[in-house]
Design a protein around this motif. Structure first.
Motif, PDB file in Angstrom:
ATOM      1  N   ARG A 165       0.765  -1.278  -0.170  1.00  0.00           N
ATOM      2  CA  ARG A 165      -0.091  -0.062  -0.095  1.00  0.00           C
ATOM      3  C   ARG A 165       0.898   1.300   0.058  1.00  0.00           C
ATOM      4  O   ARG A 165       0.398   2.255  -0.787  1.00  0.00           O
ATOM      5  CB  ARG A 165      -0.946   0.173   1.253  1.00  0.00           C
ATOM      6  N   ALA A 166       2.062   1.227   0.671  1.00  0.00           N
ATOM      7  CA  ALA A 166       2.778   2.507   0.796  1.00  0.00           C
ATOM      8  C   ALA A 166       3.611   2.881  -0.500  1.00  0.00           C
ATOM      9  O   ALA A 166       3.865   3.764  -1.166  1.00  0.00           O
ATOM     10  CB  ALA A 166       3.955   2.102   1.835  1.00  0.00           C
ATOM     11  N   ASP A 167       3.888   1.680  -1.208  1.00  0.00           N
ATOM     12  CA  ASP A 167       4.615   1.876  -2.655  1.00  0.00           C
ATOM     13  C   ASP A 167       6.067   2.353  -2.299  1.00  0.00           C
ATOM     14  O   ASP A 167       6.324   2.665  -1.225  1.00  0.00           O
ATOM     15  CB  ASP A 167       3.946   2.540  -3.676  1.00  0.00           C
ATOM     16  N   PHE A 168       6.885   2.374  -3.432  1.00  0.00           N
ATOM     17  CA  PHE A 168       7.953   3.185  -3.286  1.00  0.00           C
ATOM     18  C   PHE A 168       8.378   4.126  -4.600  1.00  0.00           C
ATOM     19  O   PHE A 168       7.564   3.932  -5.302  1.00  0.00           O
ATOM     20  CB  PHE A 168       9.473   2.218  -3.040  1.00  0.00           C
ATOM     21  N   PHE A 169       8.854   5.024  -4.026  1.00  0.00           N
ATOM     22  CA  PHE A 169       9.049   6.431  -5.035  1.00  0.00           C
ATOM     23  C   PHE A 169      10.412   6.704  -5.162  1.00  0.00           C
ATOM     24  O   PHE A 169      11.241   6.700  -4.394  1.00  0.00           O
ATOM     25  CB  PHE A 169       8.343   7.423  -4.275  1.00  0.00           C
ATOM     26  N   ILE A 170      10.797   6.850  -6.386  1.00  0.00           N
ATOM     27  CA  ILE A 170      12.255   7.457  -6.768  1.00  0.00           C
ATOM     28  C   ILE A 170      12.335   8.886  -6.414  1.00  0.00           C
ATOM     29  O   ILE A 170      13.388   9.310  -5.995  1.00  0.00           O
ATOM     30  CB  ILE A 170      12.586   7.132  -8.500  1.00  0.00           C
ATOM     31  N   TRP A 176      12.785  -0.903  11.068  1.00  0.00           N
ATOM     32  CA  TRP A 176      13.956   0.309  10.899  1.00  0.00           C
ATOM     33  C   TRP A 176      14.059   0.788   9.684  1.00  0.00           C
ATOM     34  O   TRP A 176      14.138   2.121   9.577  1.00  0.00           O
ATOM     35  CB  TRP A 176      14.982  -0.606  11.281  1.00  0.00           C
ATOM     36  N   ALA A 177      13.748   0.103   8.853  1.00  0.00           N
ATOM     37  CA  ALA A 177      13.671   0.549   7.209  1.00  0.00           C
ATOM     38  C   ALA A 177      12.701   1.580   6.938  1.00  0.00           C
ATOM     39  O   ALA A 177      12.773   2.512   6.384  1.00  0.00           O
ATOM     40  CB  ALA A 177      13.804  -0.523   6.251  1.00  0.00           C
ATOM     41  N   ALA A 178      11.304   1.143   7.442  1.00  0.00           N
ATOM     42  CA  ALA A 178      10.267   2.280   7.522  1.00  0.00           C
ATOM     43  C   ALA A 178      10.607   3.548   8.106  1.00  0.00           C
ATOM     44  O   ALA A 178       9.920   4.545   7.555  1.00  0.00           O
ATOM     45  CB  ALA A 178       8.997   1.577   7.657  1.00  0.00           C
ATOM     46  N   LEU A 179      11.228   3.504   9.171  1.00  0.00           N
ATOM     47  CA  LEU A 179      11.571   4.735  10.034  1.00  0.00           C
ATOM     48  C   LEU A 179      12.530   5.653   9.577  1.00  0.00           C
ATOM     49  O   LEU A 179      12.724   6.978   9.431  1.00  0.00           O
ATOM     50  CB  LEU A 179      11.940   4.264  11.441  1.00  0.00           C
ATOM     51  N   VAL A 180      13.782   4.741   8.895  1.00  0.00           N
ATOM     52  CA  VAL A 180      14.578   5.557   8.118  1.00  0.00           C
ATOM     53  C   VAL A 180      14.201   6.331   7.136  1.00  0.00           C
ATOM     54  O   VAL A 180      14.559   7.596   6.852  1.00  0.00           O
ATOM     55  CB  VAL A 180      15.883   4.599   7.763  1.00  0.00           C
ATOM     56  N   PRO A 230      10.785   6.449   4.575  1.00  0.00           N
ATOM     57  CA  PRO A 230       9.309   5.769   4.600  1.00  0.00           C
ATOM     58  C   PRO A 230       9.045   5.661   2.768  1.00  0.00           C
ATOM     59  O   PRO A 230       8.096   5.132   2.352  1.00  0.00           O
ATOM     60  CB  PRO A 230       8.231   6.509   5.313  1.00  0.00           C
ATOM     61  N   TYR A 231      10.117   6.079   1.967  1.00  0.00           N
ATOM     62  CA  TYR A 231       9.682   6.325   0.499  1.00  0.00           C
ATOM     63  C   TYR A 231      10.464   5.532  -0.362  1.00  0.00           C
ATOM     64  O   TYR A 231      10.292   5.717  -1.615  1.00  0.00           O
ATOM     65  CB  TYR A 231       9.678   7.714  -0.004  1.00  0.00           C
ATOM     66  N   ASN A 232      11.682   4.873   0.221  1.00  0.00           N
ATOM     67  CA  ASN A 232      12.369   4.089  -0.719  1.00  0.00           C
ATOM     68  C   ASN A 232      12.125   2.509  -0.698  1.00  0.00           C
ATOM     69  O   ASN A 232      11.216   1.968  -0.158  1.00  0.00           O
ATOM     70  CB  ASN A 232      13.720   4.523  -0.568  1.00  0.00           C
TER      71      ASN A 232
END
Length: 139
Positions: free
Chosen positions: A36-41, A95-99, A101-103
Motif C-alpha cells: 500500500r505504501a509503494d516506493f518512489f524514486i 527500522w527501514a520504514a523509520l529511516v 518511508p519512501y524508498n
C-alpha cells in the motif's frame, strides 16, 4: 494414553497454533503495508504521501505484532534462533520504514526477513509445538 496427556497435547497445539497465527498476521500486515505504501524514486505528490503514511501504519502495526511474537516465542521456550528469526521482520522492516518511508529498503528488508521468520515457524511445527530448550534439573 491418559486423558491428562491428551488434554496437555491439545493445550500445547492450541498455544502453538495461536503463536503461528500471530507470526503470520504480522507478516500479512507488514506485506500489505509495504504494497500500500509503494516506493518512489522522486518525492511523491501529497496524495501519494498520504497513501504512504497509511501504508506505514500497517507496517508499524505488523512490526509490533512481530516483536510480540518474538517475546512470546521466548516465553514459550523456543530456541533462541527461532525467537530472533521471528522478531527479525519487526526490527528490520520497522527500522527501514523509520529511516526512509519512501524508498525500496522496506522491500529488501522484507525479502530478507520473511523467509527467516517462516523457517522459525517451520521449526516449531517440526518440533510438534514442544518446548525445545534444555532445562537442567533443579538442586
Amino acid at each position: 494414553m491418559s486423558q491428562y496427556a491428551v488434554l496437555e497435547a491439545r493445550r500445547r497445539w492450541t498455544r502453538t497454533i495461536a503463536w503461528i497465527l500471530l507470526v503470520v498476521a504480522s507478516m500479512v500486515l507488514i506485506g500489505y503495508g509495504i504494497v500500500r505504501a509503494d516506493f518512489f524514486i522522486w518525492l511523491p505528490t501529497p496524495a501519494e504521501q498520504e497513501e504512504s503514511v497509511i501504508g506505514s501504519r500497517y507496517i508499524y502495526a505488523g512490526c509490533l505484532l512481530s516483536v510480540a511474537a518474538a517475546i512470546w516465542s521466548h516465553a514459550r521456550g523456543n530456541p533462541v534462533w527461532v525467537t530472533v528469526c521471528v522478531g527479525l521482520p519487526g526490527v528490520l522492516v520497522g527500522w527501514a520504514a523509520l529511516v526512509n518511508p519512501y524508498n525500496l529498503m522496506r522491500f529488501l528488508a522484507a525479502v530478507v526477513a520473511f523467509p527467516l521468520a517462516l523457517s522459525g515457524v517451520a521449526e516449531v511445527i517440526w518440533a510438534r509445538g514442544r518446548r525445545q530448550r534444555f532445562t537442567a534439573p533443579g538442586p
